[in-house]
Design a protein around this motif. Structure first.
Motif, PDB file in Angstrom:
ATOM      1  N   THR A 135       0.829  -1.307  -0.057  1.00  0.00           N
ATOM      2  CA  THR A 135       0.215   0.241  -0.048  1.00  0.00           C
ATOM      3  C   THR A 135       0.885   1.258  -0.002  1.00  0.00           C
ATOM      4  N   ALA A 136       1.998   1.161   0.839  1.00  0.00           N
ATOM      5  CA  ALA A 136       3.031   2.519   0.697  1.00  0.00           C
ATOM      6  C   ALA A 136       3.380   2.880  -0.649  1.00  0.00           C
ATOM      7  N   HIS A 137       3.586   1.876  -1.511  1.00  0.00           N
ATOM      8  CA  HIS A 137       3.999   2.305  -2.842  1.00  0.00           C
ATOM      9  C   HIS A 137       2.905   2.252  -3.905  1.00  0.00           C
ATOM     10  N   LEU A 138       1.592   2.257  -3.509  1.00  0.00           N
ATOM     11  CA  LEU A 138       0.659   2.473  -4.390  1.00  0.00           C
ATOM     12  C   LEU A 138       0.308   3.969  -4.503  1.00  0.00           C
ATOM     13  N   SER A 139       0.326   4.355  -5.843  1.00  0.00           N
ATOM     14  CA  SER A 139      -0.032   6.006  -5.926  1.00  0.00           C
ATOM     15  C   SER A 139      -1.032   6.068  -7.097  1.00  0.00           C
ATOM     16  N   PRO A 140      -1.677   7.474  -7.446  1.00  0.00           N
ATOM     17  CA  PRO A 140      -2.752   7.416  -8.529  1.00  0.00           C
ATOM     18  C   PRO A 140      -2.001   7.153  -9.927  1.00  0.00           C
ATOM     19  N   HIS A 141      -0.701   7.231 -10.102  1.00  0.00           N
ATOM     20  CA  HIS A 141      -0.056   6.781 -11.112  1.00  0.00           C
ATOM     21  C   HIS A 141      -0.004   5.223 -11.485  1.00  0.00           C
ATOM     22  N   THR A 142      -0.148   4.541 -10.556  1.00  0.00           N
ATOM     23  CA  THR A 142      -0.361   3.087 -10.391  1.00  0.00           C
ATOM     24  C   THR A 142      -1.639   2.971 -11.108  1.00  0.00           C
ATOM     25  N   LEU A 143      -2.487   3.367 -11.137  1.00  0.00           N
ATOM     26  CA  LEU A 143      -3.846   3.266 -11.940  1.00  0.00           C
ATOM     27  C   LEU A 143      -3.662   3.668 -13.281  1.00  0.00           C
ATOM     28  N   ARG A 144      -2.996   4.699 -13.437  1.00  0.00           N
ATOM     29  CA  ARG A 144      -2.587   4.917 -15.072  1.00  0.00           C
ATOM     30  C   ARG A 144      -1.995   3.859 -15.658  1.00  0.00           C
ATOM     31  N   HIS A 145      -0.834   3.553 -14.969  1.00  0.00           N
ATOM     32  CA  HIS A 145      -0.090   2.546 -15.511  1.00  0.00           C
ATOM     33  C   HIS A 145      -1.041   1.090 -15.685  1.00  0.00           C
ATOM     34  N   SER A 146      -1.624   1.032 -14.832  1.00  0.00           N
ATOM     35  CA  SER A 146      -2.624  -0.516 -14.708  1.00  0.00           C
ATOM     36  C   SER A 146      -3.535  -0.337 -15.911  1.00  0.00           C
ATOM     37  N   PHE A 147      -4.049   0.905 -16.143  1.00  0.00           N
ATOM     38  CA  PHE A 147      -4.949   1.343 -17.368  1.00  0.00           C
ATOM     39  C   PHE A 147      -4.207   0.800 -18.824  1.00  0.00           C
ATOM     40  N   ALA A 148      -3.028   1.370 -18.871  1.00  0.00           N
ATOM     41  CA  ALA A 148      -2.298   1.030 -19.965  1.00  0.00           C
ATOM     42  C   ALA A 148      -2.026  -0.258 -20.310  1.00  0.00           C
ATOM     43  N   THR A 149      -1.397  -0.831 -19.092  1.00  0.00           N
ATOM     44  CA  THR A 149      -0.998  -2.286 -19.428  1.00  0.00           C
ATOM     45  C   THR A 149      -2.226  -3.256 -19.465  1.00  0.00           C
ATOM     46  N   HIS A 150      -3.072  -2.906 -18.709  1.00  0.00           N
ATOM     47  CA  HIS A 150      -4.405  -4.037 -19.136  1.00  0.00           C
ATOM     48  C   HIS A 150      -4.900  -3.672 -20.553  1.00  0.00           C
ATOM     49  N   LEU A 151      -5.037  -2.483 -21.064  1.00  0.00           N
ATOM     50  CA  LEU A 151      -5.437  -2.344 -22.409  1.00  0.00           C
ATOM     51  C   LEU A 151      -4.659  -3.017 -23.382  1.00  0.00           C
ATOM     52  N   LEU A 152      -3.410  -3.124 -23.350  1.00  0.00           N
ATOM     53  CA  LEU A 152      -2.291  -3.626 -23.971  1.00  0.00           C
ATOM     54  C   LEU A 152      -2.400  -4.921 -24.245  1.00  0.00           C
ATOM     55  N   ALA A 153      -2.630  -5.704 -22.622  1.00  0.00           N
ATOM     56  CA  ALA A 153      -2.769  -7.080 -22.728  1.00  0.00           C
ATOM     57  C   ALA A 153      -4.011  -7.512 -23.235  1.00  0.00           C
ATOM     58  N   GLY A 154      -5.083  -6.786 -23.464  1.00  0.00           N
ATOM     59  CA  GLY A 154      -6.216  -6.985 -23.949  1.00  0.00           C
ATOM     60  C   GLY A 154      -6.468  -7.013 -25.365  1.00  0.00           C
ATOM     61  N   GLY A 155      -5.314  -6.368 -26.090  1.00  0.00           N
ATOM     62  CA  GLY A 155      -5.135  -6.417 -27.656  1.00  0.00           C
ATOM     63  C   GLY A 155      -5.179  -5.219 -28.155  1.00  0.00           C
ATOM     64  N   ALA A 156      -5.231  -3.928 -27.339  1.00  0.00           N
ATOM     65  CA  ALA A 156      -5.193  -2.548 -27.580  1.00  0.00           C
ATOM     66  C   ALA A 156      -4.016  -2.110 -28.634  1.00  0.00           C
ATOM     67  N   ASP A 157      -3.962  -1.459 -29.497  1.00  0.00           N
ATOM     68  CA  ASP A 157      -3.080  -0.800 -30.501  1.00  0.00           C
ATOM     69  C   ASP A 157      -1.963   0.196 -29.627  1.00  0.00           C
ATOM     70  N   VAL A 158      -0.797   0.114 -29.665  1.00  0.00           N
ATOM     71  CA  VAL A 158      -0.188   0.760 -28.910  1.00  0.00           C
ATOM     72  C   VAL A 158      -0.329   2.497 -29.217  1.00  0.00           C
ATOM     73  N   ARG A 159      -0.713   2.637 -30.268  1.00  0.00           N
ATOM     74  CA  ARG A 159      -0.721   3.932 -30.928  1.00  0.00           C
ATOM     75  C   ARG A 159      -2.241   4.605 -30.346  1.00  0.00           C
ATOM     76  N   VAL A 160      -3.252   3.832 -30.201  1.00  0.00           N
ATOM     77  CA  VAL A 160      -4.385   4.121 -29.578  1.00  0.00           C
ATOM     78  C   VAL A 160      -4.278   4.334 -27.946  1.00  0.00           C
ATOM     79  N   VAL A 161      -3.388   3.443 -27.480  1.00  0.00           N
ATOM     80  CA  VAL A 161      -3.117   3.718 -25.961  1.00  0.00           C
ATOM     81  C   VAL A 161      -2.161   4.983 -25.784  1.00  0.00           C
ATOM     82  N   GLN A 162      -1.574   5.424 -26.790  1.00  0.00           N
ATOM     83  CA  GLN A 162      -0.738   6.685 -26.791  1.00  0.00           C
ATOM     84  C   GLN A 162      -1.643   7.770 -26.862  1.00  0.00           C
TER      85      GLN A 162
END
Length: 333
Positions: free
Chosen positions: A272-299
């Protein structure tokens, strides 16, 4: 280092717009001119300008200490020497990590390029100076299951704050917004029309982008707007801000961080001490790409100026390598 240029690491920084006594007048004037250019011509934010000022102030002090008093006197050796100082702390200040030193070198290179374009110097002394190499690290993301636990925990409790916190975290994960973009939202920036909900985010450098909002986040925001925001707004003097604090004013970044930490603790998430709002931003991008999203769309969704920045999320993890190998190689098992 000469007596006139010496400064201790604890010395107070000069007030904005005032030259440090450790900086030669010619360099101090050149620094203010460049900062004015960044503010007016490039529209950089106050926080970004402050970072540029800190990095370039230290560089100007280094140049002065080595006998350089004017932009025209600076050579490539001075710039490379400064990179060494950043990493070693030879100037009496804290040594910087590779990533922090790289940021400072980018600022220095921009300043030198400005001198050349303005005709102050005849050659760019920093053109061939490269930032320190830094290891490529995978952004920290959390599994989808942990995100769901976090979001569920955010909505626990009575009163409008629980609905607000759920709406905040749902928006962060649904849109990949930076925390500053989320707390900077006004009510008019959001469209909760079923089937085409979207939000207009105001990013770095005054750039805006429109990002779709998923049904879970749209429902959480709608519940907050109907059942919580009117009560919170009643404690204030009226503001267009979407997310409000208990006094009816715009929610601060610090309060948003606190809401995330409290939800993470209630959810029982590890680290928990290392969790930040940016963690959700990273998770958003990582989960999109893992689900097959194009990297330029994520950009586009993240608001990155270059796809190179987004491509860090496409780095393959050791776990993924093992899973693919085990499933694809005929003699892996």
């Amino acid at each position: 280092m000469s007596p006139t240029a010496a400064r201790t690491p604890t010395a107070d920084a000069p007030a904005e717009g005032q030259a440090s006594p450790a900086v030669a007048p010619g360099l101090a004037a050149a620094l203010e001119q460049y900062l004015a250019h960044l503010a007016v011509e490039r529209g950089l934010s106050t926080n970004t300008l402050a970072a540029y000022r800190r990095d370039l102030q230290r560089y100007a002090e280094h140049l002065t200490a080595t006998g350089r008093t004017d932009p025209g006197e600076v050579a490539e050796a001075d710039v490379t020497g400064y990179v060494r100082v950043l990493r070693s702390g030879e100037d009496g200040r804290a040594a910087l990590s590779a990533s922090s030193a790289a940021r400072a070198v980018v600022a220095v290179r921009g300043w030198h390029r400005f001198w050349l374009l303005e005709g102050v110097v005849g050659a760019d002394a920093a053109r061939d100076v490269r930032p320190p190499a830094q290891p490529r690290r995978l952004p920290k993301a959390i599994p989808v299951e942990d995100v769901e636990r976090l979001l569920d925990a955010a909505g626990r409790g009575d009163g409008p704050a629980a609905l607000r916190d759920r709406a905040l975290l749902e928006l962060l994960y649904a849109t990949g917004a930076r925390i500053s973009e989320a707390v900077g939202l006004d009510v008019d920036d959001l469209d909760t029309t079923p089937g085409r909900a979207a939000v207009r985010l105001h990013g770095k450098g005054g750039k805006t982008r429109v990002v779709p909002v998923g049904s879970f986040a749209a429902e959480a925001v709608e519940a907050y707007l109907v059942r919580a925001r009117p009560a919170l707004a009643g404690a204030g003097r009226g503001t267009p801000a979407l997310l409000l604090n208990l006094r009816g004013g715009r929610l601060s970044r610090q309060s948003a961080w606190a809401a995330l930490r409290q939800a993470a603790e209630r959810a029982g998430l590890a680290g928990t001490a290392h969790l930040s709002p940016h963690t959700l931003r990273h998770s958003f991008a990582t989960h999109l790409l893992a689900g097959g999203a194009d990297v330029r769309v994520v950009q586009e969704l993240l608001g990155h100026a270059s796809v190179t920045t987004t491509q860090v999320y496409t780095l393959v993890t050791p776990d993924t390598l093992r899973e693919v190998y085990a499933g694809a190689h005929p003699r892996a098992l």
